[in-house]
Design a protein around this motif. Structure first.
Motif, PDB file in Angstrom:
ATOM      1  N   GLY A   1      -9.809  14.879  -0.423  1.00 28.31           N
ATOM      2  CA  GLY A   1      -8.899  15.736  -0.327  1.00 28.31           C
ATOM      3  C   GLY A   1      -7.724  16.076   0.396  1.00 28.31           C
ATOM      4  N   ALA A   2      -8.266  16.497   1.831  1.00 25.15           N
ATOM      5  CA  ALA A   2      -7.655  16.659   2.756  1.00 25.15           C
ATOM      6  C   ALA A   2      -6.458  15.949   3.591  1.00 25.15           C
ATOM      7  CB  ALA A   2      -8.980  17.975   3.769  1.00 25.15           C
ATOM      8  N   THR A   3      -7.252  15.136   3.766  1.00 22.94           N
ATOM      9  CA  THR A   3      -7.233  13.713   3.994  1.00 22.94           C
ATOM     10  C   THR A   3      -5.319  12.600   3.596  1.00 22.94           C
ATOM     11  OG1 THR A   3      -8.852  12.796   4.853  1.00 22.94           O
ATOM     12  CG2 THR A   3      -7.291  10.825   4.629  1.00 22.94           C
ATOM     13  N   LEU A   4      -5.497  13.023   2.193  1.00 21.15           N
ATOM     14  CA  LEU A   4      -4.889  12.966   1.611  1.00 21.15           C
ATOM     15  C   LEU A   4      -3.480  13.841   1.533  1.00 21.15           C
ATOM     16  CD1 LEU A   4      -6.341  10.790  -1.570  1.00 21.15           C
ATOM     17  CD2 LEU A   4      -5.042   9.702  -0.529  1.00 21.15           C
ATOM     18  N   TYR A   5      -3.828  14.930   1.351  1.00 20.65           N
ATOM     19  CA  TYR A   5      -2.877  16.162   1.161  1.00 20.65           C
ATOM     20  C   TYR A   5      -1.544  16.540   2.222  1.00 20.65           C
ATOM     21  CZ  TYR A   5      -0.725  20.642   0.136  1.00 20.65           C
ATOM     22  OH  TYR A   5       0.499  21.330   0.375  1.00 20.65           O
ATOM     23  N   PHE A   6      -2.286  16.242   3.649  1.00 19.26           N
ATOM     24  CA  PHE A   6      -2.476  16.361   4.802  1.00 19.26           C
ATOM     25  C   PHE A   6      -1.142  15.105   5.798  1.00 19.26           C
ATOM     26  CE2 PHE A   6      -4.965  20.246   4.099  1.00 19.26           C
ATOM     27  CZ  PHE A   6      -3.905  21.495   4.108  1.00 19.26           C
ATOM     28  N   GLN A   7      -1.961  13.946   5.131  1.00 24.22           N
ATOM     29  CA  GLN A   7      -1.701  12.412   5.396  1.00 24.22           C
ATOM     30  C   GLN A   7      -2.080  12.673   6.699  1.00 24.22           C
ATOM     31  OE1 GLN A   7       1.934  10.542   5.039  1.00 24.22           O
ATOM     32  NE2 GLN A   7       2.865  12.321   3.665  1.00 24.22           N
ATOM     33  N   SER A   8      -3.208  12.692   6.283  1.00 20.81           N
ATOM     34  CA  SER A   8      -3.985  12.921   7.961  1.00 20.81           C
ATOM     35  C   SER A   8      -5.544  12.331   8.037  1.00 20.81           C
ATOM     36  CB  SER A   8      -4.651  14.405   9.193  1.00 20.81           C
ATOM     37  OG  SER A   8      -5.340  14.185   9.914  1.00 20.81           O
ATOM     38  N   GLU A   9      -5.035  11.269   9.260  1.00 17.69           N
ATOM     39  CA  GLU A   9      -6.635  10.641   8.988  1.00 17.69           C
ATOM     40  C   GLU A   9      -7.834  11.117   9.597  1.00 17.69           C
ATOM     41  OE1 GLU A   9      -5.690   7.373  12.710  1.00 17.69           O
ATOM     42  OE2 GLU A   9      -5.519   6.920  10.459  1.00 17.69           O
TER      43      GLU A   9
ATOM     44  N   THR B   1       1.728   3.032   8.589  1.00 17.88           N
ATOM     45  CA  THR B   1       1.074   3.155   9.581  1.00 17.88           C
ATOM     46  C   THR B   1      -0.843   3.428   8.381  1.00 17.88           C
ATOM     47  OG1 THR B   1       2.347   3.223  11.504  1.00 17.88           O
ATOM     48  CG2 THR B   1       0.289   3.853  11.345  1.00 17.88           C
ATOM     49  N   LEU B   2      -0.266   4.782   7.925  1.00 19.75           N
ATOM     50  CA  LEU B   2      -1.234   5.476   6.853  1.00 19.75           C
ATOM     51  C   LEU B   2      -0.831   4.962   5.465  1.00 19.75           C
ATOM     52  CD1 LEU B   2      -0.334   9.633   8.062  1.00 19.75           C
ATOM     53  CD2 LEU B   2      -2.106   8.263   8.533  1.00 19.75           C
ATOM     54  N   ALA B   3      -0.109   4.590   5.689  1.00 21.04           N
ATOM     55  CA  ALA B   3      -1.363   3.864   3.734  1.00 21.04           C
ATOM     56  C   ALA B   3      -2.242   3.489   3.410  1.00 21.04           C
ATOM     57  CB  ALA B   3      -0.061   3.010   3.178  1.00 21.04           C
ATOM     58  N   PRO B   4      -2.622   2.688   4.595  1.00 21.31           N
ATOM     59  CA  PRO B   4      -3.550   1.657   4.143  1.00 21.31           C
ATOM     60  C   PRO B   4      -5.255   1.706   4.581  1.00 21.31           C
ATOM     61  CG  PRO B   4      -2.181   0.367   6.165  1.00 21.31           C
ATOM     62  CD  PRO B   4      -2.035   1.937   6.107  1.00 21.31           C
ATOM     63  N   ILE B   5      -4.992   3.605   5.005  1.00 19.51           N
ATOM     64  CA  ILE B   5      -6.525   4.413   5.128  1.00 19.51           C
ATOM     65  C   ILE B   5      -6.179   5.296   3.999  1.00 19.51           C
ATOM     66  CG2 ILE B   5      -5.373   6.100   6.821  1.00 19.51           C
ATOM     67  CD1 ILE B   5      -8.143   6.329   7.832  1.00 19.51           C
ATOM     68  N   LEU B   6      -4.512   5.829   3.764  1.00 24.63           N
ATOM     69  CA  LEU B   6      -4.383   6.824   2.334  1.00 24.63           C
ATOM     70  C   LEU B   6      -5.095   6.157   1.065  1.00 24.63           C
ATOM     71  CD1 LEU B   6      -1.090   8.547   2.648  1.00 24.63           C
ATOM     72  CD2 LEU B   6      -3.937   9.144   3.731  1.00 24.63           C
ATOM     73  N   LEU B   7      -4.447   4.822   1.201  1.00 23.41           N
ATOM     74  CA  LEU B   7      -4.776   4.156  -0.040  1.00 23.41           C
ATOM     75  C   LEU B   7      -6.347   3.526  -0.328  1.00 23.41           C
ATOM     76  CD1 LEU B   7      -4.154   2.109  -2.901  1.00 23.41           C
ATOM     77  CD2 LEU B   7      -3.902   0.318  -1.317  1.00 23.41           C
TER      78      LEU B   7
ATOM     79  N   ALA C   1       1.014  -1.398  -0.308  1.00 27.86           N
ATOM     80  CA  ALA C   1       0.204  -0.135   0.453  1.00 27.86           C
ATOM     81  C   ALA C   1       1.036   1.129  -0.151  1.00 27.86           C
ATOM     82  CB  ALA C   1      -0.981  -0.070   1.811  1.00 27.86           C
ATOM     83  N   GLN C   2       2.231   1.187   0.715  1.00 29.39           N
ATOM     84  CA  GLN C   2       2.826   2.732   0.562  1.00 29.39           C
ATOM     85  C   GLN C   2       3.399   2.466  -0.745  1.00 29.39           C
ATOM     86  OE1 GLN C   2       6.646   1.884   3.055  1.00 29.39           O
ATOM     87  NE2 GLN C   2       6.668   3.662   4.065  1.00 29.39           N
ATOM     88  N   SER C   3       4.056   1.214  -1.316  1.00 32.12           N
ATOM     89  CA  SER C   3       4.566   2.111  -2.553  1.00 32.12           C
ATOM     90  C   SER C   3       3.848   1.983  -3.296  1.00 32.12           C
ATOM     91  CB  SER C   3       5.294   0.179  -2.915  1.00 32.12           C
ATOM     92  OG  SER C   3       5.672   0.543  -4.351  1.00 32.12           O
ATOM     93  N   LEU C   4       2.244   1.602  -3.331  1.00 39.20           N
ATOM     94  CA  LEU C   4       1.430   2.705  -3.617  1.00 39.20           C
ATOM     95  C   LEU C   4       1.065   4.409  -4.090  1.00 39.20           C
ATOM     96  CD1 LEU C   4      -1.184  -0.485  -4.442  1.00 39.20           C
ATOM     97  CD2 LEU C   4       0.485  -0.148  -6.192  1.00 39.20           C
ATOM     98  N   ILE C   5       1.058   3.746  -3.004  1.00 37.62           N
ATOM     99  CA  ILE C   5       0.888   6.002  -2.772  1.00 37.62           C
ATOM    100  C   ILE C   5       1.818   6.635  -3.148  1.00 37.62           C
ATOM    101  CG2 ILE C   5       0.633   6.979  -1.268  1.00 37.62           C
ATOM    102  CD1 ILE C   5      -1.683   6.194  -1.779  1.00 37.62           C
ATOM    103  N   SER C   6       3.293   5.472  -2.718  1.00 32.35           N
ATOM    104  CA  SER C   6       4.552   6.877  -3.288  1.00 32.35           C
ATOM    105  C   SER C   6       4.618   6.474  -4.149  1.00 32.35           C
ATOM    106  CB  SER C   6       5.713   6.138  -2.618  1.00 32.35           C
ATOM    107  OG  SER C   6       5.525   6.570  -1.289  1.00 32.35           O
ATOM    108  N   GLU C   7       4.149   5.276  -5.389  1.00 29.08           N
ATOM    109  CA  GLU C   7       4.410   5.266  -6.838  1.00 29.08           C
ATOM    110  C   GLU C   7       3.074   6.148  -7.714  1.00 29.08           C
ATOM    111  OE1 GLU C   7       4.976   1.735 -10.461  1.00 29.08           O
ATOM    112  OE2 GLU C   7       5.451   1.495  -8.202  1.00 29.08           O
ATOM    113  N   TYR C   8       1.990   6.093  -7.450  1.00 30.65           N
ATOM    114  CA  TYR C   8       1.240   6.714  -8.065  1.00 30.65           C
ATOM    115  C   TYR C   8       0.354   7.856  -7.819  1.00 30.65           C
ATOM    116  CZ  TYR C   8       1.573   2.229 -10.358  1.00 30.65           C
ATOM    117  OH  TYR C   8       1.581   0.945 -11.324  1.00 30.65           O
TER     118      TYR C   8
END
Length: 206
Positions: A92-100, A47-53, A27-34
């Motif tokens: 969008g705010a969750t993704l940009y600020f990396q805050s669940e 820790t945050l990768a699952p909820i961001l994805l 999940a972390q790799s997918l977020i970082s790559e795409y």
């Protein structure tokens, strides 16, 4: 089918989050790559990768939902537009600020917007949204229509508070479970209870 169509972004969020928990590195790799372009800093933690994805998938699912209806020239009801706008803003705010915290607030804001819509229609415009939607199917006394509206207002307000309590007093995993249960179990159960209450009032339209 409509219930499944309306709830599939929530179901996809849940399934993606659960998968992400078991495959955090992927999940972390997918977020970082795409999705590095929409994530502050370009990278995220395990820790945050699952909820961001899960949030990304929900944004995509909600967009597909609206796009499908528009392409088929079908009406997009007001509640679905409200849900779409809120998920876009808070997701969008969750993704940009990396805050669940943002995505955890989203159901509460949505519930309270629904409650506000019912209350505004009932008290400001003297209109009953439940009656407008179901009045052609069943005939009920005006006082019963009003009680239905009040019940939904109270229900949505309470669900908003309960969501916040679970979100910020329990683990994210527990909150994700509750989020799904609220949509596929608690809300349908509330509708069933109302149907049982209404049975004695129902008449065939003249």
């Amino acid at each position: 089918m409509k219930f499944l169509f309306d709830t599939f972004p929530v179901i996809l969020f849940f399934l993606t989050f659960k998968w992400g928990e078991k495959n955090a590195a992927t999940a972390q790799s997918l977020i970082s790559e795409y999705f590095s372009g929409i994530v502050s800093g370009g990278v995220t933690s395990l820790t945050l990768a699952p909820i961001l994805l899960a949030t990304v998938i929900t944004l995509a699912a909600s967009s597909c939902q609206i796009g499908y209806l528009l392409l088929r020239r079908r009406k997009v009801d007001a509640m679905l537009w409200i849900s779409f706008i809120i998920i876009m803003v808070f997701g969008g705010a969750t993704l940009y600020f990396q805050s669940e915290a943002f995505i955890k607030w989203k159901p509460t804001v949505l519930y309270w917007c629904y409650a506000g819509a019912f209350a505004l229609a009932q008290f400001a415009f003297k209109s009953n949204l439940i009656q407008a939607a179901m009045g052609s199917q069943i005939k009920l006394p005006e006082t019963v229509w009003a009680k239905l509206s009040y019940a939904w207002i109270v229900f949505f307000i309470l669900m908003g508070f309960i969501n916040l309590y679970v979100a910020f007093n329990f683990s994210t995993d527990t909150w994700a479970n509750f989020k799904l249960i609220a949509v596929v179990a608690i809300m349908p159960a509330f509708v069933v209870i109302q149907s049982l209450f209404l049975a004695k009032y129902m008449e065939e339209p003249v």
